[in-house]
Structure formats: structure tokens, C-alpha cells
Design a protein around this motif. Sequence first.
Motif, PDB file in Angstrom:
ATOM      1  N   ASN A  69       0.822  -1.218   0.000  1.00  0.00           N
ATOM      2  CA  ASN A  69       0.000   0.000   0.000  1.00  0.00           C
ATOM      3  C   ASN A  69       0.855   1.267   0.000  1.00  0.00           C
ATOM      4  O   ASN A  69       0.370   2.340  -0.375  1.00  0.00           O
ATOM      5  CB  ASN A  69      -0.998   0.010   1.160  1.00  0.00           C
ATOM      6  CG  ASN A  69      -0.358  -0.055   2.525  1.00  0.00           C
ATOM      7  OD1 ASN A  69       0.848  -0.181   2.672  1.00  0.00           O
ATOM      8  ND2 ASN A  69      -1.176   0.037   3.560  1.00  0.00           N
TER       9      ASN A  69
ATOM     10  N   ASN B 210       1.133   3.568  -3.105  1.00  0.00           N
ATOM     11  CA  ASN B 210       0.167   4.641  -3.398  1.00  0.00           C
ATOM     12  C   ASN B 210       0.777   6.034  -3.263  1.00  0.00           C
ATOM     13  O   ASN B 210       0.263   6.998  -3.842  1.00  0.00           O
ATOM     14  CB  ASN B 210      -1.051   4.506  -2.474  1.00  0.00           C
ATOM     15  CG  ASN B 210      -1.929   3.331  -2.860  1.00  0.00           C
ATOM     16  OD1 ASN B 210      -2.491   3.285  -3.958  1.00  0.00           O
ATOM     17  ND2 ASN B 210      -2.028   2.351  -1.972  1.00  0.00           N
TER      18      ASN B 210
ATOM     19  N   GLN C 246      -5.982   4.943  -3.407  1.00  0.00           N
ATOM     20  CA  GLN C 246      -5.541   3.579  -3.113  1.00  0.00           C
ATOM     21  C   GLN C 246      -5.587   2.667  -4.338  1.00  0.00           C
ATOM     22  O   GLN C 246      -6.231   1.612  -4.344  1.00  0.00           O
ATOM     23  CB  GLN C 246      -6.349   2.988  -1.950  1.00  0.00           C
ATOM     24  CG  GLN C 246      -6.158   3.753  -0.649  1.00  0.00           C
ATOM     25  CD  GLN C 246      -6.853   3.107   0.518  1.00  0.00           C
ATOM     26  OE1 GLN C 246      -6.527   1.987   0.895  1.00  0.00           O
ATOM     27  NE2 GLN C 246      -7.819   3.801   1.106  1.00  0.00           N
TER      28      GLN C 246
END
Length: 329
Positions: free
Chosen positions: A97, A100, A109
Amino acid sequence: MPKPNIFITIDTEHSIGGAFADPALKPVGNDKRIYGRVDGKEYGIPLIMDIADRYGIPLTFFVEVLNKYYFGENETREVCEYILGRGHDVQLHLHPNYLNFREENPGAQRYRDNMSAYSLEEQSALIAEGKELLTRYCGRAPIAFRAGNYGADANTLKALKENGFVIDSSYNAAFPKHSRRICEDQINDAVHLHGVWELPITNFIEDVPFKGRRLKPLDLNGVSFAEMKSVIDQSCPGQGLENLTIILHSFSFVKALDVQYSRCKIRNYVVQRFENLCRFLHERRDALACSNLADFSSKGQFKNGAAEFFKVAPHLSVLRGIEQKVFEF
């Protein structure tokens, strides 16, 4: 007769800190999430190592590196140098993540956090990037991996094999949605899969009246020392698990009272659990073999283990539940 192997592993990572939901917020870095600095003291990895070192217990830190897309490289390089300087082991942990933060709008996201959300080719590229970063930070290549959220699948193991890894430790039977993507069979000890050794987080059976039966991982924040001791005692040589893997986090001793860690309290009961565990392992050193993953891999070899899940006496789980309610809230 071979002694059961005990591996204490620490997922070492930053926090998004609510930044995806609120662009005004920023991810939380080393200070609170890794070093655990609260009121002039350190309750993160320095304290974890202080306790382990008192009893001669080696540790493996699974260090997340894709945070470079927000923090840059120096943040995690510093952590790796600190861990290695104190004589412990660093292996690879990934939370995709953080990709991002390459985007103009991180809150959209575009990138998912579980490795299983990516193709084999994409996973291989992510692991190659992580390996290259950690090799530069540590001066040696990692040989073991754990996916963030335990969110791996069979392709993760294939990608690890492509990148020269020996061990994956992403399987956790208490999270079947994820673990079945790695292996359809329920496992609780080392198994050779897709060219690497899968070393699962050790689980036991909790069976409390009126609460039901479920699997519980040996996670320092979720189970008591008495429960961990019970599982380890049942794994005496030739009768139980050959490999037991315990997990905690760099922030296990700190309870954040807000997403930015601006207000925290110390989980002293979890600190005491870890002290008790390390003391017990030291006292039982003639019957148990504590190792980090790098040293074990250089000296030994896993054997395929059984899918055995021990039961813990119900009263131990009841007492732990009371302890959590009293001290956690």
C-alpha cells in the motif's frame, strides 16, 4: 533427539496514520511505530531487544521497506543498521500500500496491500525490489519473507523462489481467508511448498465454554504467557511440533489512543509477557533451540512437520481474556 526450534519474529513497520482517509494526516514513522518513543523512553524495538538480550534470545525482525515511497530510504536503513548492530537478524516484510504514495492522489488507493492482489510477475518484481533495498541496507541478501497482513498466496511462494528466498512465514491458520490461498491444507509446522519452506505462525486450539472453539496464533498481543508456555511444553522432543514461530510487532508494547500516535499508553502487561517468555526460554535452553532465521538457515534444514494443533486448558484462555479487559481498556 532434536530440540524443537523456537523462532521469535517481529514485524517492524510504519503506519499509514489515517493519511489515506484524510490528506491532512501523515504516516507515522520510526519515532513512534518502531522505536516506540513515549515520554522520553523507548518501548519499541530497543526494549524488545533489551529484554531478549538479558536472556540470550536471538530475534528475527521482518522489516518493511516499501515505505521508502513516503519516508525515503534513510528511515529504514537506520532501523536495519540498528538491529544488525545489536546482533539480531533482519528479513523482508512488504506492505504494497505504500506504492500509493507514488501517485498524485494516494487516498485513491490504486495499489492494494495484500500480495495476493498481484500477479506472479508483479509479485516477483515487488519482491525483487524489496530484496535489493534490504541488501543495500544490510550488506547481505535476505533469505526469509513475510507478507503484510499475512496476505500471500501460492504465487508469492513461486515469486520468492524466483528471487532466491529460502523461507516464507506468511501462513497463519487463524486467518483462513488468506492462508488457504497459500495452501489448501491446514498446516502448523514447516512444509516445503513451491520450492521454499513455509514456516507458519504457530497456532493452538482455544476451546472456552460458551465461547466456542477457534484457532489462536502465538501473537504476543493476543495470547498470554501461560498459553504460550502450554503450547511449548506440549512440543517436547519427538512428540510435538518441530518448529514454533511466535510473532509480535515493533509497536506491540504501545497502545495508540489516536491514529497519529500523538497520545499513547504503555502495555505493561505485554512487556511482562515478553519478559516471562524470554526468561522461560532461557531456563529451558537445554530442551529448546532458539534461533533467528538467518543463522538457522545457514546451519540446518527444516523437515516437513505435522499439522498438529495443541489444546490449551480453557481456564488459561479465560484468565487471559480477563487480563486483556482489565489492562487494555
